[in-house]
Scaffold this motif. Structure first.
Motif, PDB file in Angstrom:
ATOM      1  N   GLY A 251       6.808  39.006  85.377  1.00 32.32           N
ATOM      2  CA  GLY A 251       6.419  40.401  85.507  1.00 32.32           C
ATOM      3  C   GLY A 251       5.209  40.789  84.673  1.00 32.32           C
ATOM      4  O   GLY A 251       4.953  41.972  84.460  1.00 32.32           O
ATOM      5  N   GLU A 275      10.609  46.480  78.964  1.00 30.92           N
ATOM      6  CA  GLU A 275      11.798  46.689  79.787  1.00 30.92           C
ATOM      7  C   GLU A 275      12.691  47.763  79.193  1.00 30.92           C
ATOM      8  O   GLU A 275      12.843  47.861  77.980  1.00 30.92           O
ATOM      9  CB  GLU A 275      12.574  45.379  79.895  1.00 30.92           C
ATOM     10  N   SER A 288      11.763  41.437  88.496  1.00 27.05           N
ATOM     11  CA  SER A 288      10.524  41.820  87.811  1.00 27.05           C
ATOM     12  C   SER A 288       9.382  40.866  88.147  1.00 27.05           C
ATOM     13  O   SER A 288       8.230  41.123  87.819  1.00 27.05           O
ATOM     14  CB  SER A 288      10.734  41.854  86.295  1.00 27.05           C
TER      15      SER A 288
END
Length: 449
Positions: A251, A275, A288
């Motif tokens: 991500g 996060e 993600s």
């Protein structure tokens, strides 16, 4: 603002223009579209499929006597770009499926594009022939060789008009540079180099040189058991030929500058959104993973797509995106079954409109989503044969999320997860979009009332 059609309000509405491909219920695997790409002018639209074919559509000019009919896209050229191969050293089949197509800016009357499967990139030239030479001295009209001793006079060959032929010929083949599967190719703004990315490495090529490339990113650990992330997508900056980005399965996005060092393992910028610990779950890491990254035409922003959302990042701000759009938030409660049927690993792409004011990406049930960046409004539309009457307006779709289902809403449980829109493209100058739904290519345009 021309792109305000996302709202579906009193601005413009999207309407059906064309659909390409067979209607059959049972779809041949080879016919599934795997990439869609407009060229720089929008005059040509290319699709690649799992059978290794490239089909190019050309925009026809509008007819004078029926001005309300905007020009349609018709088949211009079809050719077999890649064939299935076998790697004898590794005992592996190499699929012919076209992973990506990228057009080169047009320099002359011919068009050039790069197409790639998992291992080999090819540069194709697409050119027109509408004349042929006639009146050779050494050949007769049928093309047979004549006896040189019988030739008593010299003729000057002439060019005669003939039916238009569109020829596709492979001009360069860039092979043997990727150990892993190629997921991205991107033409640089200098128009003479391009990059190709696989799971662990990114290579820089010169369009004229096929026997070597420069490895500019290598994230392969010395011990493969320590592997924690892979490269998922990469793209060159639209204006700065030394800048490129690549996204990862964790991500994160890294922006690299080729002026800094020959090997760009040390990034210049690192984009990551922290996060939210409260929403952490077993699936957090999988969803993600970034499936696509695209620079805006202006070069100021980039957009990333993960499983549930699209994020727009300002290149000057690394710690969080400036915009986040939920694509199908109602699937968050369904991640368990999406994991079991492997849908959670689907790689959705995303694209910008010509003025960077709107973005588009796909979903399930042949739905695709559009977000207007100025009004923050969004819309869900469907690519289906039901609404494929000429000029038919696309009606916004709504998915009911829990509670009582309203009349026009579709319940989450009745969504078809086999019908997914992974590949879409937006015309660089007009409100014309191309949406690949399995083996069909839908073309929609704004309705001019």
């Amino acid at each position: 603002e021309a792109m305000a059609g996302v709202s579906g309000g009193n601005d413009f509405q999207w309407c059906f223009s064309q659909v390409k491909g067979a209607i059959d219920e049972d779809v041949a695997e080879a016919d599934i579209i795997s990439t869609v790409e407009f060229n720089y002018s929008g005059e040509l639209l290319a699709t690649g499929d799992k059978g290794g074919r490239v089909v190019i559509f050309q925009h026809e000019q509008e007819s004078k006597n029926r001005p309300q009919l905007r020009g349609e896209y018709n088949v211009y050229s079809t050719f077999q770009s890649h064939e299935p191969e076998f790697d004898y050293l590794k005992s592996l089949e190499i699929e012919e499926k076209i992973n990506k197509i990228r057009w080169l800016p047009q320099q002359n009357s011919a068009h050039f594009l790069l197409s790639t499967n998992d291992k080999t990139i090819k540069l194709w030239k697409i050119s027109e022939r509408d004349k042929r030479a006639e009146g050779y001295n050494l050949k007769d009209e049928e093309g047979r060789l004549r006896d040189p001793f019988r030739i008593s006079s010299l003729r000057v060959p002439v060019l005669m008009p003939m039916d238009l032929m569109v020829e596709a010929s492979p001009r360069r083949i860039f092979a043997n540079a990727h150990t892993y599967h190629i997921n991205s190719i991107s033409v640089n703004s200098d128009h003479e180099t391009y990059l190709s990315a696989d799971d662990l490495r990114i290579n820089l090529w010169h369009l004229e040189i096929t026997d070597r490339s420069f490895n500019i990113v290598d994230i392969k650990p010395a011990n493969m058991e320590e592997l924690t992330e892979v490269i998922t997508a990469a793209e060159c900056h639209p204006h700065q030929c030394n800048v490129f980005v690549y996204s990862s399965s964790k991500g994160t996005i890294r922006l690299c500058d080729m002026r800094a060092a020959a090997l760009c393992d040390r990034h210049s910028k690192f984009f990551e959104e922290p996060e939210d610990p409260s929403s952490r779950s077993f699936f957090s890491e999988i969803i993600s993973s970034i499936s696509d990254v695209k620079f805006s035409h202006s070069g100021r922003y980039m957009m990333t797509r993960d499983y549930l959302s699209v994020k727009v990042w300002d290149l000057n701000m690394e710690n969080r995106p400036v915009e986040t759009y939920q694509v199908h938030e109602y699937l968050r409660s369904k991640l368990c079954s999406l994991y079991e049927n492997d849908c959670i690993f689907d790689k959705f792409e995303c694209c910008w409109n010509g003025s960077d004011s709107a973005i588009m990406t796909g979903s399930y049930n042949n739905f695709f989503r559009m977000f207007d960046r100025n009004t923050r409004r969004d819309i869900t539309l469907e690519a289906s044969r039901e609404s494929s009457k000429p000029r038919a307006t696309l009606k916004p779709r709504k998915v009911s999320t829990g509670g009582k289902r309203k009349k026009d809403e579709i319940s989450v449980d009745s969504l078809d997860f086999n019908k997914k829109i992974l590949h879409t493209a937006w015309h660089p100058k007009e409100n014309v979009i191309a949406v690949a739904a399995t083996n069909n290519l839908y073309i929609f345009q704004d309705k001019i009332n």
